[in-house]
Design an enzyme around this catalytic site. Structure first.
Site, PDB file in Angstrom:
ATOM      1  N   ARG A  36       5.963 -13.257   9.734  1.00  0.00           N
ATOM      2  CA  ARG A  36       6.011 -12.161   9.016  1.00  0.00           C
ATOM      3  C   ARG A  36       7.577 -11.726   9.556  1.00  0.00           C
ATOM      4  NH1 ARG A  36       2.252  -7.636   9.285  1.00  0.00           N
ATOM      5  NH2 ARG A  36       4.437  -6.122   9.803  1.00  0.00           N
ATOM      6  N   GLU A  78       0.900  -1.122   0.123  1.00  0.00           N
ATOM      7  CA  GLU A  78      -0.637  -0.094   0.380  1.00  0.00           C
ATOM      8  C   GLU A  78       0.898   1.556   0.326  1.00  0.00           C
ATOM      9  OE1 GLU A  78      -2.433   0.787   3.392  1.00  0.00           O
ATOM     10  OE2 GLU A  78      -4.036   2.198   2.833  1.00  0.00           O
ATOM     11  N   LYS A 138       4.169   0.787   9.676  1.00  0.00           N
ATOM     12  CA  LYS A 138       4.549   2.494   8.553  1.00  0.00           C
ATOM     13  C   LYS A 138       4.196   3.077   9.740  1.00  0.00           C
ATOM     14  CE  LYS A 138       2.974   0.433   4.691  1.00  0.00           C
ATOM     15  NZ  LYS A 138       2.497  -0.080   3.340  1.00  0.00           N
TER      16      LYS A 138
HETATM   17  P1  ATP Z   1       2.008  -1.792   7.699  1.00  0.00           P
HETATM   18  O1  ATP Z   1       1.629  -2.675   8.820  1.00  0.00           O
HETATM   19  O2  ATP Z   1       3.628  -1.310   8.613  1.00  0.00           O
HETATM   20  O3  ATP Z   1       1.232  -0.598   7.087  1.00  0.00           O
HETATM   21  P2  ATP Z   1       1.287  -3.952   5.818  1.00  0.00           P
HETATM   22  O4  ATP Z   1       1.689  -5.300   6.204  1.00  0.00           O
HETATM   23  O5  ATP Z   1       0.286  -3.097   5.792  1.00  0.00           O
HETATM   24  O6  ATP Z   1       1.837  -2.832   6.920  1.00  0.00           O
HETATM   25  P3  ATP Z   1       1.507  -3.541   3.175  1.00  0.00           P
HETATM   26  O7  ATP Z   1       2.053  -2.010   2.210  1.00  0.00           O
HETATM   27  O8  ATP Z   1       0.402  -4.203   3.133  1.00  0.00           O
HETATM   28  O9  ATP Z   1       2.286  -3.464   4.501  1.00  0.00           O
HETATM   29  O10 ATP Z   1       2.888  -4.553   2.973  1.00  0.00           O
HETATM   30  C1  ATP Z   1       2.992  -4.754   1.476  1.00  0.00           C
HETATM   31  C2  ATP Z   1       3.122  -6.683   1.620  1.00  0.00           C
HETATM   32  O11 ATP Z   1       4.480  -6.378   2.317  1.00  0.00           O
HETATM   33  C3  ATP Z   1       2.263  -7.241   2.624  1.00  0.00           C
HETATM   34  O12 ATP Z   1       1.766  -8.542   1.067  1.00  0.00           O
HETATM   35  C4  ATP Z   1       2.607  -6.939   3.498  1.00  0.00           C
HETATM   36  O13 ATP Z   1       1.797  -8.979   3.937  1.00  0.00           O
HETATM   37  C5  ATP Z   1       4.361  -7.285   3.242  1.00  0.00           C
HETATM   38  N1  ATP Z   1       5.447  -7.595   5.013  1.00  0.00           N
HETATM   39  C6  ATP Z   1       4.472  -6.337   5.199  1.00  0.00           C
HETATM   40  N2  ATP Z   1       5.101  -5.834   6.635  1.00  0.00           N
HETATM   41  C7  ATP Z   1       5.942  -7.152   7.015  1.00  0.00           C
HETATM   42  C8  ATP Z   1       6.833  -7.567   7.533  1.00  0.00           C
HETATM   43  N3  ATP Z   1       7.214  -7.178   8.286  1.00  0.00           N
HETATM   44  N4  ATP Z   1       7.394  -8.923   6.523  1.00  0.00           N
HETATM   45  C9  ATP Z   1       7.109 -10.026   6.306  1.00  0.00           C
HETATM   46  N5  ATP Z   1       6.065  -8.907   5.249  1.00  0.00           N
HETATM   47  C10 ATP Z   1       5.776  -7.878   5.413  1.00  0.00           C
HETATM   48 MG    MG Z   2      -1.283  -3.881   4.877  1.00  0.00          MG
END
Ligand code: ATP
Ligand code: MG
Length: 569
Positions: free
Chosen positions: A266, A40, A276
């Site tokens: 994760r 995102e 984020k």
């Molecule tokens: P945040 O919760 O920090 O906003 P998010 O998971 O919502 O992070 P996205 O931009 O939706 O962020 O993530 C894109 C991809 O990265 C998703 O498939 C998510 O599963 C993966 N991802 C995010 N954080 C991690 C992590 N700590 N370890 C592995 N994969 C991750």
């Molecule tokens: Mg997300």
């Protein structure tokens, strides 16, 4: 190294690759493998995303498939092109290529909308006119089933009409939502008639004012996967409970494609935060200088700090793909970059806290050029000449006037080696009126050129140095861990405080009066070196001609492990 049970050598083999391998062998999806990385664009990517990128692109590559870069841009309020651009930079920098398949969920809004009308027509979705609070109230809890909305039985035609008018902008935010008609009593709360669309009169960074209804992530994500022909939709464990809804959307919308979702653990890293939202807080409240502050766990921060893409990929391989959550020691990340830079970074000499040593028996007008090996790990890196002269800077820490028993470096009357130069002996300590040491005097032994004594006498220390007449000035930034505790999220929640109260005070220390080997002054930003005895350093973009700035990527040894080993038992 901190985590010796994490091996790097074996080619990655994990439960996801087993599944994909079996699918390919069985000819499922026509033997094709298509994955996607779906960020995102609401912040910069962090090291956790690096793991997801390595998994998504890595699995596709291992099976001759491809990976799409898809921006999951369904929330106009939090998203921005700045983030889109940074994400593309970071993925590319990490060494992955989406081959022109740069997609946006927002490009599919029209198709999502058509699918939604289909759901309404077949009775699988309805327009609900409860307020957000009422919907929450009807949802029930983990132990209690939810209650039906009074609008759940709304006739199809009425829902269809309202949904069209929602799109046409006839209603204010919150007046109606589109909900899936699934099961208000489901033990899985995600299936209790989840919201699929909400009204939001907000411009979108790509679609402008064209839309005032926006799809929810849980609806847009599976449909995007289906539209793109994704075969294996890899995501993190928090989506396990969303999988039934993922499958429901795909089936109900009759997209004709059947992507499958698989979840892996994760990446969690100690001494930092990875959400984020929290990283944005650090940036917005100026606890750091920006998303690319070298203390941040962001990819752009790690890059600025001096991390290499190879070291980050190696780290992700060592961490592996598992089904169980765990926390990785940040020492493993540091170990990976140390290993990579040890092989590839040229050596240089730099004195961070200079103390002048005048060699009284060295001719005033002489400069010698010492032959120095650029990288003992890499013979192809060759040698260079380093100027030596009468006045030398050494590290203030490398001298003690009254050394304790275990201090083997320079002290009055003691002989040490200047690396690649001569053996020198300290003969005099010069102080100012306040008693501070301002200079040392000493002698060199002309018979020891190169650093070894013909009579075989030994010294216990070898110091790095820079010739005072030739030194280039520079600044060096040293970094401490961003947080004082290994689990900032947990500790903050437990103590009921903001994570910002757990930041390490003075985690950035800038040394403004460093003396550098002259070739360091003109190295372009991003160039990495090992400063002998001090660690790995990288030229910062803040550098100006004649005024270089270096970031310490990492010290030569695991200083944290050493510090704890020193604690008395
Ligand atoms: P945040 O919760 O920090 O906003 P998010 O998971 O919502 O992070 P996205 O931009 O939706 O962020 O993530 C894109 C991809 O990265 C998703 O498939 C998510 O599963 C993966 N991802 C995010 N954080 C991690 C992590 N700590 N370890 C592995 N994969 C991750
Ligand atoms: Mg997300």
């Amino acid at each position: 190294m901190p985590d010796a049970n994490v091996k790097a050598e074996a080619p990655p083999q994990d439960f996801i690759r087993e599944i994909v391998g079996a699918d390919v062998a069985a000819g499922r999806h026509g033997g094709r493998v298509v994955t996607r990385f779906p960020p995102e664009p609401n912040g910069y990517l962090h090291i956790g995303h690096a793991k997801a990128i390595c998994v998504d692109f890595g699995v596709a590559a291992d099976f001759g498939g491809h990976c799409n870069l898809r921006f999951d841009d369904t929330n106009p309020v939090k998203e921005d092109v700045e983030y889109v651009d940074s994400i593309k930079d970071d993925v590319r920098w990490l060494g992955f290529d989406w081959g022109g398949r740069e997609y946006y969920a927002s490009d599919y809004y029209e198709q999502f909308y058509d699918f939604a009308e289909r759901l309404i027509r077949k009775g699988s979705a309805y327009v609900d006119s409860l307020s957000a609070e009422e919907i929450r109230d009807h949802r029930g809890t983990l132990t209690e089933p939810g209650r039906d909305s009074p609008y759940r039985t709304r006739p199809v035609d009425e829902s269809l009409d309202l949904f069209r008018r929602m799109r046409a902008g006839e209603f204010p935010d919150g007046a109606h939502v589109l909900r899936a008609r699934i099961d208000m009593a489901s033990p899985n709360i995600n299936l209790r008639d989840p919201v699929l669309y909400r009204i939001r009169h907000a411009p979108h960074h790509r679609t402008g004012n064209r839309w005032c209804i926006y799809p929810m992530y849980d609806y847009a994500h599976p449909l995007s996967d289906a539209i793109e022909g994704v075969t294996h939709s890899l995501c993190t464990l928090e989506y396990v409970d969303h999988r039934p809804l993922y499958d429901w959307c795909i089936t109900q919308a009759e997209t004709g494609h059947q992507p499958k979702q698989y979840e892996f653990a994760r990446l969690n890293l100690n001494y930092t935060v990875m959400s984020k939202r929290k990283l944005l807080q650090l940036v917005a409240q100026q606890h750091v200088t920006g998303w690319d502050d070298p203390r941040m766990p962001t990819i752009s921060g790690l890059r600025r700090r001096g991390y290499t893409p190879e070291s980050i990929r190696d780290f992700c391989t060592r961490v592996g793909v598992a089904k169980k959550e765990n926390v990785i020691d940040i020492g493993l990340l540091e170990h990976c970059v140390r290993e990579d830079l040890n092989r590839h970074a040229p050596r240089a000499m730099a004195v961070l806290n200079p103390l002048k040593l005048v060699l009284t028996n060295y001719p005033d007008d002489r400069t010698e050029q010492m032959d120095v090996v650029n990288n003992p790990e890499d013979p192809a890196a060759g040698t260079r000449k380093v100027d030596f002269s009468r006045e030398i800077y050494i590290e203030r820490d490398d001298f003690m006037e009254n050394p304790p028993r275990k201090f083997f470096r320079l002290a009055p009357g003691r002989e040490v080696r200047l690396r690649n130069a001569y053996l020198v002996t300290c003969t005099e300590v010069v102080k100012n009126s306040a008693g501070t040491i301002v200079e040392l005097r000493g002698t060199y032994d002309p018979a020891t050129r190169g650093g070894d004594a013909p009579d075989g006498r030994k010294v216990k220390a070898t110091l790095h140095w820079v010739s005072a007449a030739h030194a280039a000035p520079g600044r060096v930034r040293l970094y401490d861990r961003l947080f004082t505790v290994d689990d900032p999220d947990g500790a903050a929640a437990k103590a009921g405080v903001e994570i910002t109260s757990l930041l390490t005070p003075g985690s950035l220390e800038e040394l403004a009066d460093c003396k550098l080997e002259p070739m360091l002054a003109s190295a372009p930003p991003g160039t990495r070196f090992q400063f002998e005895r001090l660690g790995y350093f990288c030229v910062d973009p803040d550098s100006r001609p004649g005024a270089p700035v270096f970031n310490r990527t990492v010290s030569l040894k695991d200083a944290w492990a050493r510090a704890s080993a020193r604690q008395p038992a």
